[in-house]
Design an enzyme around this catalytic site. Sequence first.
Site, short mmCIF file in Angstrom:
data_model
loop_
_atom_site.label_atom_id
_atom_site.label_comp_id
_atom_site.label_asym_id
_atom_site.label_seq_id
_atom_site.Cartn_x
_atom_site.Cartn_y
_atom_site.Cartn_z
N LYS A 47 0.82 -1.21 0.00
CA LYS A 47 0.00 0.00 0.00
C LYS A 47 0.85 1.25 0.00
O LYS A 47 0.57 2.22 -0.72
CB LYS A 47 -0.96 -0.01 1.19
CG LYS A 47 -1.93 1.17 1.16
CD LYS A 47 -3.11 0.99 2.09
CE LYS A 47 -2.73 1.08 3.54
NZ LYS A 47 -3.93 1.29 4.41
N ARG A 52 2.65 6.01 -3.26
CA ARG A 52 3.75 6.85 -3.73
C ARG A 52 3.97 6.70 -5.23
O ARG A 52 4.38 7.67 -5.90
CB ARG A 52 5.02 6.50 -2.94
CG ARG A 52 4.95 7.01 -1.49
CD ARG A 52 5.95 6.29 -0.60
NE ARG A 52 5.99 6.85 0.76
CZ ARG A 52 5.09 6.58 1.70
NH1 ARG A 52 4.08 5.75 1.44
NH2 ARG A 52 5.20 7.12 2.91
N GLY A 120 -5.52 7.77 5.87
CA GLY A 120 -4.66 8.75 6.49
C GLY A 120 -3.41 9.02 5.67
O GLY A 120 -2.92 10.15 5.61
N ARG A 148 -9.09 11.37 13.29
CA ARG A 148 -7.64 11.24 13.44
C ARG A 148 -6.94 12.60 13.38
O ARG A 148 -7.29 13.43 12.55
CB ARG A 148 -7.08 10.32 12.35
CG ARG A 148 -7.24 8.84 12.70
CD ARG A 148 -6.73 7.97 11.57
NE ARG A 148 -7.84 7.44 10.80
CZ ARG A 148 -7.72 6.87 9.62
NH1 ARG A 148 -6.53 6.77 9.05
NH2 ARG A 148 -8.78 6.39 8.99
N SER A 193 7.48 8.92 12.44
CA SER A 193 6.33 8.91 11.54
C SER A 193 6.80 9.05 10.10
O SER A 193 7.28 10.10 9.69
CB SER A 193 5.35 10.04 11.87
OG SER A 193 4.33 10.11 10.88
N GLN A 195 4.84 9.11 7.61
CA GLN A 195 3.91 9.98 6.91
C GLN A 195 4.29 11.44 7.07
O GLN A 195 4.26 12.21 6.10
CB GLN A 195 2.49 9.74 7.41
CG GLN A 195 1.92 8.39 7.01
CD GLN A 195 0.50 8.20 7.49
OE1 GLN A 195 -0.11 9.09 8.08
NE2 GLN A 195 -0.04 7.01 7.26
N ASP A 345 2.26 -1.21 12.03
CA ASP A 345 0.94 -1.65 11.58
C ASP A 345 0.68 -3.12 11.87
O ASP A 345 -0.45 -3.58 11.76
CB ASP A 345 0.78 -1.40 10.08
CG ASP A 345 0.60 0.08 9.77
OD1 ASP A 345 0.08 0.81 10.63
OD2 ASP A 345 1.00 0.50 8.66
N LYS A 372 -4.15 5.62 15.45
CA LYS A 372 -4.33 5.03 14.12
C LYS A 372 -5.82 5.10 13.75
O LYS A 372 -6.56 5.93 14.27
CB LYS A 372 -3.81 3.59 14.13
CG LYS A 372 -2.28 3.49 14.21
CD LYS A 372 -1.65 3.93 12.91
CE LYS A 372 -0.15 3.67 12.88
NZ LYS A 372 0.44 4.03 11.56
N ARG A 423 -7.44 -3.32 10.24
CA ARG A 423 -6.45 -4.22 10.84
C ARG A 423 -7.00 -4.91 12.09
O ARG A 423 -6.62 -6.05 12.38
CB ARG A 423 -5.16 -3.46 11.15
CG ARG A 423 -4.52 -2.89 9.89
CD ARG A 423 -3.05 -2.62 10.03
NE ARG A 423 -2.56 -1.86 8.89
CZ ARG A 423 -2.27 -2.38 7.70
NH1 ARG A 423 -2.39 -3.69 7.51
NH2 ARG A 423 -1.83 -1.63 6.71
#
Length: 463
Positions: A47, A52, A120, A148, A193, A195, A345, A372, A423
């Site tokens: 993912k 990306r 997210g 979030r 992080s 992200q 994750d 999350k 998840r």
Amino acid sequence: MCPVKALIASRRNRKPFVTNILSSGPTPKRFAPLGPLRGTIRVPGDKSISHRSLMFGALAVGETKVSGLLEGHDVIATADALRAMGATIDRTGEGEWSIHGVGVGGLLQPKQALDMGNSGTSTRLLMGLIASHGITASFVGDASLSARPMGRVIEPLSQMGASFTSSPGGTLPLMMTGSLPAVPITYRLPVASAQVKSAVLLAGLNTPGITTVIEPVPTRDHSERMLKGFGAELTVVEVDEERHISIHGDAELSPQTITVPGDPSSAAFFIVAALITEGSDLLIENVGLNATRAGLITVLQQMGGDIELVNQREVGGEPVADLRVKHSRLTGIEVDPAIAPSMIDEFPVLFVAASLAKGRTTTSGLDELRVKESDRLAAMAAALKASGAIVEELEDGLIIEGSDGTPLRGTKDEAIITHLDHRIAMSMAVAGLASKSGVEVDDTRPIATSFPTFEELLRKASS
């Protein structure tokens, strides 16, 4: 029409994400023992790399071709948003996509709010892209995404000149206006992080000068690898045991041909399922084993898991292997918190493995799991307790007393509350395979955000 084609068609028609997943009402399901997992399976594309591939392809000039793209709701949300800002993105076959980019600095003002659904990653990385463009965009999402926090991304992007109007608490719905030109910064990540790191680097692509992110704890490095592959001038140096990642602005990206490896986060569910199900001997093909993502395999091997890496190779700059996994008697351990960023994750399904191990498993340093798709520490503690496991919830982790291979009791009259978290749903589905009476989850719809073929592969592996 097949589910993937229906999903893509619905997203192209710009129907709200909530309608696609949530309008039909919850779909509870009981996951019961299916017997040994055997044979060979292949999980969907990674993912993180899929997101990306679309984003960097949209910023390159020319055609980027991607095979093995994950066609889940989250990635389709990214594709839709990039289309809304001028990129041409087409599906040419099963997992095959073509992206004609607009060039760095070429994103257009979207005519309507960007619907991020449950993603997210899409939201935070696209905020980074827009931060150094002179455009305004609104972000909306489903109930889970809207709860979030986005403040950790808003802070550095504001330093670069972008402005934000968010909902109370720094959540979606959110409107932002990019800055042109943006201001290059040096930003030290307060928490590990990938992200946030990626958002700042993406903003730096269209920012004059050099933008630097200081990373005290290494996180997944797909952005760095792929940006270099697309031609960005990016350097990574170690200074006092910290990574300094610098990107030169006013970049020009060149189109690429990308093969997306299998997602290790998706493979994790089948790895654990095979380890805890007696008689299992399963081969999982083409799994990405980037060192910043492979922590779960290391931890499970420390617990005694029989996981063999077969046919190790490199595909598109990413290490890949086939994994042969056999049923194993696991032993509880104290998980080193330093490994958390490389498997953040995967902790929900690790907790399932720990509940079947011999002895105690202790985890700590997992504050990130509180923010999350759900509070995954609280959600997994409650779910495992409801299934018969012995769990103590700490502020930053869980302590789990394993059953030494004795099947969990399972759920009786109550369903596990998944909080619309894919998840949690898949982890407890795996727990159901090693239970006496099965485990019922309250809603399987969110699984489609990251792993639309999960149940199909589960049936294939156990047939």
